[in-house]
Scaffold this motif. Structure first.
Motif, PDB file in Angstrom:
ATOM      1  N   ILE A   1      77.573  54.669  33.081  1.00 46.90           N
ATOM      2  CA  ILE A   1      77.317  55.980  32.842  1.00 46.90           C
ATOM      3  C   ILE A   1      78.828  56.752  32.146  1.00 46.90           C
ATOM      4  O   ILE A   1      78.886  57.416  32.250  1.00 46.90           O
ATOM      5  N   ALA A   2      79.786  56.593  33.321  1.00 42.22           N
ATOM      6  CA  ALA A   2      81.049  57.409  32.868  1.00 42.22           C
ATOM      7  C   ALA A   2      81.681  56.657  31.675  1.00 42.22           C
ATOM      8  O   ALA A   2      82.704  58.074  30.647  1.00 42.22           O
ATOM      9  N   LYS A   3      80.950  55.465  31.191  1.00 35.75           N
ATOM     10  CA  LYS A   3      81.109  54.976  29.587  1.00 35.75           C
ATOM     11  C   LYS A   3      80.021  56.431  28.478  1.00 35.75           C
ATOM     12  O   LYS A   3      80.333  55.797  27.183  1.00 35.75           O
ATOM     13  N   SER A   4      79.664  56.748  29.010  1.00 38.55           N
ATOM     14  CA  SER A   4      78.420  57.729  28.381  1.00 38.55           C
ATOM     15  C   SER A   4      78.611  59.049  28.107  1.00 38.55           C
ATOM     16  O   SER A   4      78.405  60.130  29.278  1.00 38.55           O
ATOM     17  N   HIS A   5      78.768  59.771  27.040  1.00 38.62           N
ATOM     18  CA  HIS A   5      79.431  60.605  26.790  1.00 38.62           C
ATOM     19  C   HIS A   5      78.063  61.579  27.308  1.00 38.62           C
ATOM     20  O   HIS A   5      78.004  62.960  28.129  1.00 38.62           O
ATOM     21  N   ALA A   6      77.057  61.212  27.244  1.00 36.02           N
ATOM     22  CA  ALA A   6      75.324  62.195  27.373  1.00 36.02           C
ATOM     23  C   ALA A   6      75.131  61.853  28.406  1.00 36.02           C
ATOM     24  O   ALA A   6      74.645  63.085  29.073  1.00 36.02           O
ATOM     25  N   HIS A   7      75.399  60.848  28.985  1.00 34.49           N
ATOM     26  CA  HIS A   7      74.837  60.544  30.528  1.00 34.49           C
ATOM     27  C   HIS A   7      76.395  61.515  31.593  1.00 34.49           C
ATOM     28  O   HIS A   7      75.523  62.536  32.450  1.00 34.49           O
TER      29      HIS A   7
ATOM     30  N   LEU B   1      74.154  68.711  37.967  1.00 32.58           N
ATOM     31  CA  LEU B   1      74.876  68.195  39.602  1.00 32.58           C
ATOM     32  C   LEU B   1      76.072  69.117  40.298  1.00 32.58           C
ATOM     33  O   LEU B   1      76.757  68.501  40.888  1.00 32.58           O
ATOM     34  N   GLY B   2      76.812  69.857  38.807  1.00 34.73           N
ATOM     35  CA  GLY B   2      77.548  70.595  39.363  1.00 34.73           C
ATOM     36  C   GLY B   2      78.759  70.003  39.699  1.00 34.73           C
ATOM     37  O   GLY B   2      79.152  68.862  38.597  1.00 34.73           O
ATOM     38  N   SER B   3      79.318  69.991  41.026  1.00 33.56           N
ATOM     39  CA  SER B   3      80.620  68.929  41.317  1.00 33.56           C
ATOM     40  C   SER B   3      81.142  67.630  40.539  1.00 33.56           C
ATOM     41  O   SER B   3      81.388  67.530  40.815  1.00 33.56           O
ATOM     42  N   MET B   4      79.340  67.299  41.479  1.00 34.57           N
ATOM     43  CA  MET B   4      79.227  65.284  41.272  1.00 34.57           C
ATOM     44  C   MET B   4      79.539  65.559  39.811  1.00 34.57           C
ATOM     45  O   MET B   4      80.137  64.137  39.417  1.00 34.57           O
TER      46      MET B   4
ATOM     47  N   ARG C   1      83.468  63.228  35.112  1.00 31.35           N
ATOM     48  CA  ARG C   1      84.542  63.882  34.082  1.00 31.35           C
ATOM     49  C   ARG C   1      85.136  62.864  34.184  1.00 31.35           C
ATOM     50  O   ARG C   1      86.203  62.377  32.990  1.00 31.35           O
ATOM     51  N   GLU C   2      85.866  63.211  35.526  1.00 35.52           N
ATOM     52  CA  GLU C   2      87.276  62.906  35.907  1.00 35.52           C
ATOM     53  C   GLU C   2      87.652  61.872  35.910  1.00 35.52           C
ATOM     54  O   GLU C   2      88.395  61.204  35.378  1.00 35.52           O
ATOM     55  N   TYR C   3      86.733  60.844  36.699  1.00 34.59           N
ATOM     56  CA  TYR C   3      87.121  59.863  37.013  1.00 34.59           C
ATOM     57  C   TYR C   3      86.123  58.890  35.158  1.00 34.59           C
ATOM     58  O   TYR C   3      87.497  57.748  34.593  1.00 34.59           O
TER      59      TYR C   3
ATOM     60  N   GLU D   1      90.303  55.887  44.454  1.00 37.85           N
ATOM     61  CA  GLU D   1      89.634  56.628  45.120  1.00 37.85           C
ATOM     62  C   GLU D   1      88.005  57.209  45.356  1.00 37.85           C
ATOM     63  O   GLU D   1      87.712  57.414  46.193  1.00 37.85           O
ATOM     64  N   TYR D   2      87.772  57.513  43.662  1.00 34.70           N
ATOM     65  CA  TYR D   2      86.674  57.766  43.263  1.00 34.70           C
ATOM     66  C   TYR D   2      85.742  57.049  43.542  1.00 34.70           C
ATOM     67  O   TYR D   2      84.591  56.732  44.017  1.00 34.70           O
ATOM     68  N   GLU D   3      86.282  55.448  43.097  1.00 32.99           N
ATOM     69  CA  GLU D   3      85.519  53.845  43.470  1.00 32.99           C
ATOM     70  C   GLU D   3      84.827  53.813  44.901  1.00 32.99           C
ATOM     71  O   GLU D   3      83.258  53.700  45.420  1.00 32.99           O
TER      72      GLU D   3
END
Length: 309
Positions: A142-148, A156-159, A164-166, A188-190
């Motif tokens: 999902i991180a690879k998808s700009h749309a997602h 989901l705001g902060s989530m 996006r940072e990931y 850390e994210y993972e």
């Protein structure tokens, strides 16, 4: 075929709004059932039935379902953020909805569950939600998808901001501009993903909800779990289906056959709405657990919700 009387639980939400529009465009009469179904807008074949399903007694919920040929449950508390992702409340509400649907003699019940109930290929007891590799493959995909990512930010705001940072960190890795700090942020994210008990609790609740249906012959039902990469996007008009298992792409040449990396399928809300509407009309998967997937090559962000006016 003549139009059906179809109830949609959650008509103003993500999947529910796309589904309601699809049903109306096909000539069906839709009853929106939620706290504020009127927010979807106006259509001559759309009626609103305001009700707080979480607080209402089963008798009142049964009245809300009265006279329906088909009922589609698109309820999803995740739009309210992580605090709403709770195991017991989700299952208790699902129980109430099923009892009310049976009491009101709904003709066909369509449950929209989560992909966490789908089995890994070749297994009967191990779902993707139990797989560490699946959780990581899902987040990376999902991180690879700009749309997602855009959808998650809106929803989901902060989530979504963290996603996006990931995404940006992984982009730096692919471009060869990453640093030690970039790698640490990814790790850390993972680790947070793998240790996120709230998200896993809700996914587990969705998986457990299938047990209300599996083998149950006391009412007519079907249970559809969207494929993993479920997001807003283009309406392609075509889709494929699979029973019980999570749909996966073929193993890339030279890759580990056990890896799920870059193998997850997905579907847009618009295309899933087509699959659900087709099932409401044809009713060919009674008593079955299935998933649908489609082409996601168009990565253009689109609205998370649609309206009638």
């Amino acid at each position: 075929m003549p139009g059906l009387d179809i109830g949609v639980i959650g008509p103003t939400g993500f999947g529910g709004s796309y589904l309601t529009v699809e049903l109306l465009n096909r000539g069906h009469r839709v009853r929106g059932i939620s706290r504020h179904p009127e927010k979807l807008g106006h259509h001559e074949a759309y009626t609103s039935h305001p009700i707080d399903l979480e607080k209402a007694p089963i008798e009142d919920i049964s009245k809300a379902f009265s006279g329906l040929d088909v009922l589609v449950n698109e309820y999803g508390p995740h739009t309210a953020g992580e605090e709403a992702l709770q195991y017991q409340p989700f299952l208790e509400l699902t129980r109430k909805i099923i009892l009310a649907a049976k009491d009101s003699k709904v003709g066909y019940f369509i449950m929209v569950g989560g992909c966490g109930s789908l089995n890994l290929p070749g297994t009967h007891f191990h779902t993707c939600s139990e797989s560490r590799d699946w959780w990581l493959a899902y987040r990376r995909a999902i991180a690879k998808s700009h749309a997602h990512v855009a959808y998650m930010e809106e929803r989901l705001g902060s989530m979504g901001t963290a996603l996006r940072e990931y995404r940006d960190a992984w982009a730096a890795v692919r471009q060869g501009t990453d640093t030690g700090a970039t790698r640490r942020s990814i790790d850390e994210y993972e680790q947070k993903v793998l240790n996120n008990d709230k998200a896993k609790t809700f996914v587990t609740a969705c998986r457990t909800s299938f047990m209300f249906f599996d083998g149950n012959t006391s009412f007519r039902w079907t249970y559809i779990s969207p494929s993993a990469l479920y997001r807003p996007g283009k309406r392609t008009g075509t889709y494929k289906t699979i029973f019980d298992e999570i749909p996966l792409k073929p193993v890339p040449a030279g890759a580990d056959p056990k890896s799920l990396e870059d193998r997850l399928h997905g579907i847009t809300a618009a295309d899933l709405a087509i699959a659900i509407t087709d099932e409401a009309e044809k009713q060919g998967r009674i008593g079955r657990h299935w998933s649908a997937y489609a082409d996601l090559s168009d990565d253009t962000p689109t609205p998370s919700y649609v309206t009638l006016s």
